[in-house]
Design a protein around this motif. Structure first.
Motif, mmCIF file in Angstrom:
data_model
loop_
_atom_site.group_PDB
_atom_site.id
_atom_site.type_symbol
_atom_site.label_atom_id
_atom_site.label_comp_id
_atom_site.label_asym_id
_atom_site.label_seq_id
_atom_site.Cartn_x
_atom_site.Cartn_y
_atom_site.Cartn_z
ATOM 1 N N VAL A 64 0.817 -1.213 0.000
ATOM 2 C CA VAL A 64 0.000 0.000 0.000
ATOM 3 C C VAL A 64 0.852 1.266 0.000
ATOM 4 C CG1 VAL A 64 -2.015 -1.126 1.001
ATOM 5 C CG2 VAL A 64 -0.344 -0.078 2.506
ATOM 6 N N ALA A 65 2.141 1.153 0.322
ATOM 7 C CA ALA A 65 3.075 2.281 0.239
ATOM 8 C C ALA A 65 4.489 1.734 0.327
ATOM 9 C CB ALA A 65 2.826 3.289 1.362
ATOM 10 N N GLY A 66 5.433 2.488 -0.217
ATOM 11 C CA GLY A 66 6.817 2.048 -0.203
ATOM 12 C C GLY A 66 7.055 0.983 -1.257
ATOM 13 N N ALA A 67 8.097 0.199 -1.059
ATOM 14 C CA ALA A 67 8.448 -0.859 -2.009
ATOM 15 C C ALA A 67 9.325 -1.883 -1.309
ATOM 16 C CB ALA A 67 9.184 -0.279 -3.212
ATOM 17 N N CYS A 68 9.402 -3.057 -1.917
ATOM 18 C CA CYS A 68 10.278 -4.110 -1.412
ATOM 19 C C CYS A 68 10.739 -4.947 -2.587
ATOM 20 C CB CYS A 68 9.552 -5.006 -0.406
ATOM 21 S SG CYS A 68 8.371 -6.151 -1.178
ATOM 22 N N GLU A 69 11.663 -5.836 -2.316
ATOM 23 C CA GLU A 69 12.005 -6.909 -3.231
ATOM 24 C C GLU A 69 11.735 -8.199 -2.477
ATOM 25 O OE1 GLU A 69 15.465 -5.539 -6.180
ATOM 26 O OE2 GLU A 69 16.112 -5.745 -4.092
ATOM 27 N N GLU A 80 15.440 -15.546 -8.017
ATOM 28 C CA GLU A 80 15.130 -14.242 -8.597
ATOM 29 C C GLU A 80 14.465 -13.317 -7.583
ATOM 30 O OE1 GLU A 80 12.437 -12.321 -12.200
ATOM 31 O OE2 GLU A 80 12.422 -14.480 -11.873
ATOM 32 N N TRP A 81 15.038 -12.130 -7.408
ATOM 33 C CA TRP A 81 14.422 -11.081 -6.603
ATOM 34 C C TRP A 81 13.481 -10.296 -7.507
ATOM 35 C CZ3 TRP A 81 14.713 -10.579 -1.449
ATOM 36 C CH2 TRP A 81 15.738 -11.255 -0.779
ATOM 37 N N VAL A 82 12.264 -10.040 -7.016
ATOM 38 C CA VAL A 82 11.234 -9.333 -7.777
ATOM 39 C C VAL A 82 10.810 -8.110 -6.978
ATOM 40 C CG1 VAL A 82 8.932 -9.514 -8.811
ATOM 41 C CG2 VAL A 82 10.434 -11.527 -8.739
#
Length: 108
Positions: A59-64, A72-74
């Motif tokens: 809902v906010a920010g980002a991650c892998e 594989e990192w997504v």
């Protein structure tokens, strides 16, 4: 589309605190009995185990993230989600210097 508000819920007021405070969440129960958690992951690299299948909605920010059995990192950002099988695990990382990863975990 990013979920901005969830109506008609019951909230567990005591937080779930994991990984020395790097992940903090609250359990919620919808009127129909559906359970979810709403939380935040601060910059860190963490590994979570799952019991039930989960859908992680950003809902906010980002991650892998990296699912079990994958190399594989997504990336996942606000408005995106990813699915994790039950009885599995996944790695998640939030880069230092970036906004925390805010999420809703939908249990399948």
């Amino acid at each position: 589309m990013t979920t901005e508000k969830i109506d008609n819920i019951s909230v567990t007021t005591q937080a779930n605190v994991y990984f020395d405070g790097k992940c903090i969440s609250h359990g919620i129960t919808l009127a129909d009995g559906t359970k979810k958690s709403v939380g935040v992951i601060l910059p860190a690299s963490l590994t979570f185990n799952t019991g039930a299948a989960e859908i992680m909605e950003c809902v906010a920010g980002a991650c892998e993230y990296k699912l079990a059995g994958s190399d594989e990192w997504v990336q996942s950002s606000a408005g995106e989600s990813f699915s994790v099988p039950g009885n599995s695990k996944f790695d998640i990382r939030v880069a230092a210097g970036f906004e925390a990863y805010h999420y809703i975990c939908h249990f399948a």
